[in-house]
Design an enzyme around this catalytic site. Structure first.
Site: not given
Ligand code: GLN
Length: 420
Positions: A64, A67, A190, A242, A260
């Protein structure tokens, strides 16, 4: 002599190392098998210096943390209005993978999966193929990092095999026409975006590029136009962590993003980029030791954005008339914004200037924003209306085009001794 900064970073890592709280992300096979003890941190300054400690060469998937950079590319490629049309900028207060949209089907922000999947679809020129979009994404994130990044096929496959939730989100977005193309192709792209491999060194550079208004501090390459940076940093500061965004903002106070795989980045505008890596996550999906490290960094180094030193006080150095001189010189310094310019303007207005000639010496000024420039030029214009001959001493051209409408009575010189 050895710099104390790497020693400080080493000490911080050793403080946090014993903390084994948290869990690996279990829902992506490749992440579930990561070494949970890995730990690294890096600080990148805006003039290209980087300090690293711990596991700084280990590659992991960006997840993420991609993003905000993908958001920056979409903003650059489509413009703020078009992107805002599709993805809002409100904190969701929910988990990153929540299947939540507003009443028009718009994702709440680009940092949760629903918003990030939509954002991915907005990278590249309208109508470009899915492959072109992925290439633009890889090339764009690589410009932030200052080296060519690559997708790890193993991570990509393992996430795509189980991407049921992201596919569900994408299909729902398609049903609202927020996504206008094949949801499977967008989730595929993505997922590739999340599978780009980075080190903590890369992440610190990428964060430093955000902090440096979009220019990579080492390569000098502009990754995105300056106009998108404020939007990206703002969304990071309200939505980057978040549903822990409130705690983060009060405790750490740095625009940030977590992923994550255990990375966290912080981009401190005008100062530096920071990155940490430690795979065990708390129940928000943020790295446990990463969050602890950022709390320490912020308090030890005074990085909280709401704690800003008084900018105005040091802007005016002196302006005493010096005996035989026939010119009154106001000596300015540092980085001047509204509050600093106000200080200078107030001093000039209040001073009873006997000399016929007045100079603003900008030799020690290293930056001047637009409002400060306009205020200083306006005061110069008013001085000249009062019959003074006005000079700017501006060797580094911090005021590129001084045109205050003074009918030629504003002269620019590059050295102070040219005044005598
Ligand atoms: N690729 C992960 C997902 O889409 C990214 C989520 C994250 O890093 N919080 O679930």
């Amino acid at each position: 002599m050895k710099s104390p900064i790497p020693d400080y970073l080493d000490e911080m890592l050793e403080n946090e190392r014993p903390d084994e709280a948290g869990e690996l992300a279990g829902y992506i096979q490749e992440l579930a098998s990561a070494d949970p003890d890995q730990l690294g941190a890096a600080l990148a300054t805006l003039d290209g210096e980087i300090y690293c400690a711990g596991d700084t060469d280990i590659e992991f998937s960006i997840q993420s943390i991609s993003k905000p950079f993908a958001y920056a590319l979409a903003l650059a490629d489509r413009g703020v209005d078009q992107v805002l049309d599709k993805v809002d900028v409100e904190p969701s207060g929910e988990a990153f993978n929540e299947i939540s949209l507003d009443k028009d089907g718009r994702p709440l922000n680009p940092m949760i999966n629903a918003g990030a999947i939509t954002t991915h679809s907005l990278i590249g020129l309208p109508g470009c193929t899915a492959e072109d979009r992925v290439e633009r994404m890889v090339e764009g994130l690589s410009a932030f990092a200052g080296r060519r990044l690559a997708v790890d096929e193993g991570v990509y496959r393992s996430e795509l095999d189980d991407a049921h939730r992201n596919l569900a989100i994408a299909h729902m977005l398609r049903s609202y026409d927020v996504l206008t193309e094949d949801p499977r192709a967008v989730v595929d792209g993505y997922t590739r975006q999340c599978s780009l491999m980075v080190t903590v060194h890369d992440l610190a550079m990428m964060a430093a590029t955000l902090a440096n208004q979009g220019v990579n501090p080492v390569t000098g390459e502009r990754a995105v136009p300056v106009a998108v940076i404020r939007q990206v940093l703002s969304v990071m500061s309200t939505c980057g962590m978040y549903d822990a965004a409130g705690d983060w903002t009060t405790q750490v106070g740095i625009p940030a993003k977590s992923g994550v795989s255990g990375g966290v980045i912080g981009a401190l505008p005008g100062q530096m980029g920071i990155a940490t890596f430690s795979p065990r996550l708390d129940n928000h999906g943020n790295s446990v030791r990463g969050v602890a490290l950022f709390e320490r960094f912020s308090s030890d180094m005074g990085l909280h954005l709401m704690e800003v030193p008084a900018a105005a006080r040091s802007v005016l150095r002196e302006h005493a008339p010096s005996g035989t001189e026939t010119v009154r010189i106001f000596d300015l310094q540092g980085s001047i914004r509204f509050a600093g310019a106000e200080r200078v303007v107030r001093e000039i207005v209040r001073t009873d200037i006997a000399e016929d000639r007045v100079a603003l010496d900008l030799t020690a000024v290293h930056s001047l924003d637009d409002v400060a420039r306009r205020m200083l030029l306006e005061v110069a214009r008013r001085l000249s209306i009062e019959g003074k001959e006005v000079f700017l001493v501006d060797p580094d051209t911090v005021i590129p085009d001084p045109d205050p409408g003074t009918d030629g009575s504003l002269a620019v010189v590059s050295r102070r001794d040219e005044l005598h």
